[in-house]
Design a protein around this motif. Structure first.
Motif, PDB file in Angstrom:
ATOM      1  N   GLU A  55      12.416 -75.660 -13.017  1.00 13.78           N
ATOM      2  CA  GLU A  55      12.230 -74.691 -13.433  1.00 13.78           C
ATOM      3  C   GLU A  55      11.717 -72.769 -12.073  1.00 13.78           C
ATOM      4  O   GLU A  55      10.825 -73.688 -11.565  1.00 13.78           O
ATOM      5  CB  GLU A  55      11.138 -74.110 -14.981  1.00 13.78           C
ATOM      6  CG  GLU A  55      12.308 -74.961 -15.962  1.00 13.78           C
ATOM      7  CD  GLU A  55      11.657 -74.843 -17.429  1.00 13.78           C
ATOM      8  OE1 GLU A  55      10.122 -73.434 -17.309  1.00 13.78           O
ATOM      9  OE2 GLU A  55      11.541 -75.094 -18.423  1.00 13.78           O
ATOM     10  N   GLY A  56      12.024 -72.143 -12.213  1.00 13.12           N
ATOM     11  CA  GLY A  56      11.462 -71.287 -11.480  1.00 13.12           C
ATOM     12  C   GLY A  56      11.459 -71.460  -9.887  1.00 13.12           C
ATOM     13  O   GLY A  56      11.332 -71.185  -8.729  1.00 13.12           O
ATOM     14  N   ASP A  57      13.124 -71.506 -10.227  1.00 11.35           N
ATOM     15  CA  ASP A  57      14.349 -71.794  -8.567  1.00 11.35           C
ATOM     16  C   ASP A  57      13.203 -73.135  -7.895  1.00 11.35           C
ATOM     17  O   ASP A  57      13.557 -72.406  -6.686  1.00 11.35           O
ATOM     18  CB  ASP A  57      14.259 -70.617  -8.238  1.00 11.35           C
ATOM     19  CG  ASP A  57      15.605 -70.706  -7.263  1.00 11.35           C
ATOM     20  OD1 ASP A  57      16.017 -71.820  -7.238  1.00 11.35           O
ATOM     21  OD2 ASP A  57      15.454 -69.831  -6.404  1.00 11.35           O
ATOM     22  N   TYR A  58      12.715 -74.103  -8.273  1.00  2.37           N
ATOM     23  CA  TYR A  58      12.132 -74.750  -7.576  1.00  2.37           C
ATOM     24  C   TYR A  58      12.555 -75.893  -7.292  1.00  2.37           C
ATOM     25  O   TYR A  58      13.029 -76.139  -8.243  1.00  2.37           O
ATOM     26  CB  TYR A  58      10.531 -74.766  -7.926  1.00  2.37           C
ATOM     27  CG  TYR A  58      10.044 -76.096  -7.370  1.00  2.37           C
ATOM     28  CD1 TYR A  58       9.956 -76.612  -6.020  1.00  2.37           C
ATOM     29  CD2 TYR A  58       9.698 -77.276  -8.626  1.00  2.37           C
ATOM     30  CE1 TYR A  58       9.092 -77.576  -5.919  1.00  2.37           C
ATOM     31  CE2 TYR A  58       8.201 -77.832  -7.830  1.00  2.37           C
ATOM     32  CZ  TYR A  58       8.762 -77.719  -6.303  1.00  2.37           C
ATOM     33  OH  TYR A  58       8.076 -79.724  -6.449  1.00  2.37           O
ATOM     34  N   GLN A  59      13.431 -76.658  -5.731  1.00  2.00           N
ATOM     35  CA  GLN A  59      14.156 -77.671  -6.162  1.00  2.00           C
ATOM     36  C   GLN A  59      13.607 -78.834  -5.665  1.00  2.00           C
ATOM     37  O   GLN A  59      12.642 -78.201  -3.632  1.00  2.00           O
ATOM     38  CB  GLN A  59      15.448 -77.383  -5.327  1.00  2.00           C
ATOM     39  CG  GLN A  59      16.416 -76.529  -6.089  1.00  2.00           C
ATOM     40  CD  GLN A  59      17.323 -76.629  -5.568  1.00  2.00           C
ATOM     41  OE1 GLN A  59      18.002 -76.376  -4.597  1.00  2.00           O
ATOM     42  NE2 GLN A  59      18.560 -75.786  -6.509  1.00  2.00           N
TER      43      GLN A  59
END
Length: 244
Positions: free
Chosen positions: A91-95
């Motif tokens: 979540e939160g555009d974290y990869q």
């Protein structure tokens, strides 16, 4: 013809075995951090050098991935990026990107952290053990294992054993322990290593120094004002333990 069929069958079985062996599903731990702590003594320095992620749990059938840093847990969606490469979306555009290299799982460098290498977990915690227990128990086994003799402090001359599941035998007035890995306990102890010692429902932080075959456990002296966040430093020595 029979010989050709046997060769084709062997090749097919070999390919299936190879594919199965490259499935990343399972638990992977930060063995480098454990090895560094055992070799150099300082747990804090080892975690700073080889952290912050301590454990990955991958479930390909469910397309789920979980990571632990010793304080927080994060769960993300696991997708195949390329051959032997996977992407975890949080979540939160974290990869994060994971790659298999020989027998290791490598978390590639990203804007959120450095590259890290993980090995398959050699331990099997209890079924109800919380996430992160594989790394914790592997660390406890390597870092605290063996029999310790009380050279100074309550119970002098007695024997102490720290168990991988957090139990401790022979340490006067203590039945459980936990090493500080990250989070509030780490921030409140600055450059010092700390652990939590507990008897029944009562427990508190202690500062320790591990030097080769010796373990010193100090009372945690709070240097902060009453309205400030605790700032612990070594106080009086309570126990000096020596590993047999």
């Amino acid at each position: 013809m029979r010989h050709l069929c046997l060769l084709l069958l062997a090749a097919l079985l070999g390919a299936c075995a190879s594919q199965e062996n490259r499935d990343p599903s399972g638990v992977w731990i930060n063995q480098a951090a454990i090895d560094a702590a055992v070799q150099n003594g300082s747990l804090r320095e080892a975690l700073l050098a080889y952290g912050p992620v301590l454990e990955w749990e991958l479930d390909m059938p469910r397309r789920l991935a979980r990571l632990s840093n010793g304080f927080e847990l994060a769960e993300g969606a696991l997708t195949s990026n390329a051959e032997e490469q996977w992407r975890v979306d949080f979540e939160g555009d974290y990869q994060e990107t994971l790659v298999l290299e020989d027998a290791s799982l490598v978390q590639q460098a990203s804007p959120t952290g450095p590259a890290q290498r993980f090995e398959r977990s050699p331990v099997i915690p209890a079924a109800n053990a919380p996430a992160g227990s594989h790394f914790e128990q592997a660390l406890y086994t390597a870092y605290m294992s063996g029999t310790w003799t009380v050279r100074e402090g309550p119970g002098q001359g007695g024997l102490v054993r720290f168990h991988p599941d957090g139990r401790v035998d022979g340490l006067s007035g203590v039945e459980r322990y936990a090493l500080c890995l990250a989070g509030d306990c780490a921030s409140m102890n600055g450059e010092h290593d700390s652990l939590w010692l507990q008897q029944g429902d009562q427990g508190g932080p202690w500062v320790f120094v591990r030097d080769q075959e010796q373990l010193q456990i100090f009372e945690a002296r709070n240097r902060a004002a009453i309205d400030e966040i605790p700032d612990y430093a070594p106080g009086p020595l309570r126990w000096l333990l020596e590993q047999d």
